[in-house]
Design a protein around this motif. Structure first.
Motif, PDB file in Angstrom:
ATOM      1  N   ALA A 185       0.823  -1.209   0.000  1.00 13.95           N
ATOM      2  CA  ALA A 185       0.000   0.000   0.000  1.00 13.95           C
ATOM      3  C   ALA A 185       0.857   1.259   0.000  1.00 13.95           C
ATOM      4  O   ALA A 185       0.472   2.286  -0.584  1.00 13.95           O
ATOM      5  N   ARG A 186       2.012   1.213   0.644  1.00 16.28           N
ATOM      6  CA  ARG A 186       2.904   2.380   0.657  1.00 16.28           C
ATOM      7  C   ARG A 186       3.644   2.530  -0.662  1.00 16.28           C
ATOM      8  O   ARG A 186       3.979   3.647  -1.065  1.00 16.28           O
ATOM      9  N   ALA A 187       3.893   1.419  -1.334  1.00 14.08           N
ATOM     10  CA  ALA A 187       4.675   1.457  -2.579  1.00 14.08           C
ATOM     11  C   ALA A 187       3.963   2.213  -3.696  1.00 14.08           C
ATOM     12  O   ALA A 187       4.619   2.713  -4.613  1.00 14.08           O
ATOM     13  N   VAL A 188       2.638   2.305  -3.647  1.00 15.42           N
ATOM     14  CA  VAL A 188       1.901   2.976  -4.723  1.00 15.42           C
ATOM     15  C   VAL A 188       1.821   4.481  -4.521  1.00 15.42           C
ATOM     16  O   VAL A 188       1.339   5.204  -5.393  1.00 15.42           O
ATOM     17  N   LEU A 189       2.289   4.982  -3.374  1.00 19.83           N
ATOM     18  CA  LEU A 189       2.204   6.420  -3.113  1.00 19.83           C
ATOM     19  C   LEU A 189       3.297   7.168  -3.866  1.00 19.83           C
ATOM     20  O   LEU A 189       4.412   6.661  -4.023  1.00 19.83           O
ATOM     21  N   PRO A 190       3.018   8.381  -4.307  1.00 18.16           N
ATOM     22  CA  PRO A 190       4.022   9.156  -5.054  1.00 18.16           C
ATOM     23  C   PRO A 190       5.112   9.683  -4.130  1.00 18.16           C
ATOM     24  O   PRO A 190       4.951   9.740  -2.905  1.00 18.16           O
ATOM     25  N   SER A 191       6.203  10.091  -4.708  1.00 13.22           N
ATOM     26  CA  SER A 191       7.315  10.636  -3.922  1.00 13.22           C
ATOM     27  C   SER A 191       7.090  12.104  -3.550  1.00 13.22           C
ATOM     28  O   SER A 191       7.777  12.644  -2.684  1.00 13.22           O
ATOM     29  N   GLN A 242      -5.512   7.804  -0.320  1.00 13.60           N
ATOM     30  CA  GLN A 242      -6.614   6.947  -0.762  1.00 13.60           C
ATOM     31  C   GLN A 242      -6.777   6.872  -2.273  1.00 13.60           C
ATOM     32  O   GLN A 242      -7.023   5.779  -2.808  1.00 13.60           O
ATOM     33  N   PRO A 243      -6.641   7.981  -3.025  1.00 12.47           N
ATOM     34  CA  PRO A 243      -6.802   7.859  -4.482  1.00 12.47           C
ATOM     35  C   PRO A 243      -5.817   6.878  -5.109  1.00 12.47           C
ATOM     36  O   PRO A 243      -6.144   6.220  -6.098  1.00 12.47           O
ATOM     37  N   TYR A 244      -4.618   6.776  -4.528  1.00 11.35           N
ATOM     38  CA  TYR A 244      -3.593   5.898  -5.084  1.00 11.35           C
ATOM     39  C   TYR A 244      -3.806   4.445  -4.681  1.00 11.35           C
ATOM     40  O   TYR A 244      -3.281   3.534  -5.330  1.00 11.35           O
ATOM     41  N   LEU A 288     -13.264   0.432  -3.524  1.00 10.06           N
ATOM     42  CA  LEU A 288     -12.980   1.521  -2.586  1.00 10.06           C
ATOM     43  C   LEU A 288     -13.438   2.872  -3.114  1.00 10.06           C
ATOM     44  O   LEU A 288     -13.997   3.683  -2.372  1.00 10.06           O
ATOM     45  N   ASP A 289     -13.205   3.144  -4.386  1.00  7.19           N
ATOM     46  CA  ASP A 289     -13.597   4.439  -4.938  1.00  7.19           C
ATOM     47  C   ASP A 289     -15.094   4.678  -4.755  1.00  7.19           C
ATOM     48  O   ASP A 289     -15.517   5.774  -4.351  1.00  7.19           O
ATOM     49  N   GLU A 290     -15.892   3.658  -5.000  1.00 11.87           N
ATOM     50  CA  GLU A 290     -17.345   3.777  -4.833  1.00 11.87           C
ATOM     51  C   GLU A 290     -17.712   3.920  -3.352  1.00 11.87           C
ATOM     52  O   GLU A 290     -18.613   4.696  -2.989  1.00 11.87           O
ATOM     53  N   ILE A 291     -17.005   3.190  -2.487  1.00  8.52           N
ATOM     54  CA  ILE A 291     -17.272   3.261  -1.046  1.00  8.52           C
ATOM     55  C   ILE A 291     -17.013   4.667  -0.521  1.00  8.52           C
ATOM     56  O   ILE A 291     -17.790   5.212   0.270  1.00  8.52           O
ATOM     57  N   LEU A 292     -15.922   5.283  -0.951  1.00 11.43           N
ATOM     58  CA  LEU A 292     -15.589   6.630  -0.475  1.00 11.43           C
ATOM     59  C   LEU A 292     -16.615   7.666  -0.919  1.00 11.43           C
ATOM     60  O   LEU A 292     -16.745   8.720  -0.281  1.00 11.43           O
ATOM     61  N   THR A 350     -13.717   5.904   5.258  1.00 13.13           N
ATOM     62  CA  THR A 350     -12.309   6.077   4.930  1.00 13.13           C
ATOM     63  C   THR A 350     -11.634   4.712   4.935  1.00 13.13           C
ATOM     64  O   THR A 350     -12.127   3.761   5.554  1.00 13.13           O
ATOM     65  N   LEU A 351     -10.510   4.633   4.262  1.00 13.32           N
ATOM     66  CA  LEU A 351      -9.683   3.439   4.356  1.00 13.32           C
ATOM     67  C   LEU A 351      -9.110   3.383   5.769  1.00 13.32           C
ATOM     68  O   LEU A 351      -8.671   4.391   6.316  1.00 13.32           O
ATOM     69  N   SER A 352      -9.136   2.208   6.377  1.00 19.61           N
ATOM     70  CA  SER A 352      -8.573   2.052   7.715  1.00 19.61           C
ATOM     71  C   SER A 352      -7.087   1.759   7.591  1.00 19.61           C
ATOM     72  O   SER A 352      -6.692   0.706   7.102  1.00 19.61           O
TER      73      SER A 352
END
Length: 313
Positions: A178-184, A223-225, A233-237, A248-250
């Protein structure tokens, strides 16, 4: 001497509060421990088969790390673990284990640490304070690490008319993935967006202002990433319904934290329906807030049992 310890699960981020906000949940990791001639760990409860009973157990390795960093040797112990926290689901299972390990080291070494000292040590080992602050202090917590490495945290009781639940799907999501998909890096617009929302969220929870939702839970930093990693998830948010404050994502996911007004717990079914449409079963696991953080007490049950046996002879 024997002790009983209970540490709550936790949900972090809460939408815009990435690595800063946490919430203690009414689901627990429990340990009974005492000094022993040799290390002995037993495990029962949820996902027990995934928890090591050897010296690589996370609770034990945390305790031995605390001792080693102080130049001390931790005496062996017997630890009986009963776990109710789902593993790999974004409910702070590792933070609970780390907190338990620090508390166990404190007791076995006779350090007499206060809760904030335990929090400092747990945050140092975890690398960020959000989950462990909730484990130690309970309720809703905003936290940060200062320049000297100490945690500054403020606990706010959740208003009674705001309630929460966690919908847990039938798949795991490693935090590293989950952290790997976040931008720098992020744009000024996205950072400003999140600063506004997190300020609004903290104020809304402190004041009990339902009118601030669901905008207060919006996020552009993580969350978008992660939507591609959590089907639906997109629909849930974007869910909107009477009594639903927002979702929110937990933590890093894949579980979903649901905020709702008192008496509207059925909104969790909307989240479960979306997971179901994506081919995944789910369950509601946490339906309360742990208000006091971890709890430890001396365990007199063994002393009473032995005394009773002696009197009966």
């Amino acid at each position: 001497m024997s002790w009983r310890l209970r540490v709550p699960a936790s949900s972090a981020n809460l939408g815009p509060g990435f690595d800063a906000l946490g919430l203690a949940l009414g689901v627990y990791l429990e340990c009974r421990f005492q000094p022993a001639p040799a290390l002995k760990i037993t495990v029962a409860g949820r996902d027990a088969h995934e928890i090591s009973t050897g010296d690589d157990n996370l609770i034990w390795t945390t305790a031995t790390t605390v001792a080693r960093d102080r130049g001390e040797s931790l005496p062996p112990a017997a630890i009986d673990i009963v776990n109710d926290i789902p593993l790999g689901k974004g409910l702070g299972s590792s933070a609970a284990a780390l907190t338990a390990g620090v508390v166990i080291a404190d007791k076995l070494l006779g350090l007499h640490w206060k809760p904030y000292r335990i929090l400092d040590e747990a945050a140092r080992l975890e690398g960020h304070p959000d989950n462990v602050a909730a484990c130690v202090l309970g309720s809703f917590v905003a936290s940060a690490i200062d320049g000297g490495g100490s945690v500054r945290a403020v606990r706010i009781p959740l208003p009674e008319h705001f309630q929460i639940a966690v919908v847990v799907p039938d798949f795991t999501l490693p935090t590293s993935t989950a952290r790997a998909v976040l931008p720098s890096g992020y744009s000024r617009q996205d950072v400003t967006f999140n600063i506004q929302r997190v300020a609004l969220l903290v104020s809304a929870l402190a004041a009990g202002a339902s009118s601030a939702f669901p905008i207060a839970l919006e996020d552009r930093l993580h969350q978008p990433y992660r939507c591609a990693l959590v089907p639906g998830l997109d629909e849930i948010l974007r869910l909107r319904a009477p009594g639903l404050l927002g979702c929110t994502l937990s933590g890093a996911g894949p579980s979903v934290l649901v905020f709702f007004e008192q008496g509207y717990g059925q909104v969790c079914d909307l989240v479960r329906q979306i997971f179901s449409l994506q081919g995944h079963n789910s369950e509601v696991v946490a339906t309360s807030v742990c208000t006091n953080g971890f709890h430890i007490e001396e365990d007199r049950s063994e002393e009473r049992r032995v005394g009773k046996e002696c009197r009966s002879r």
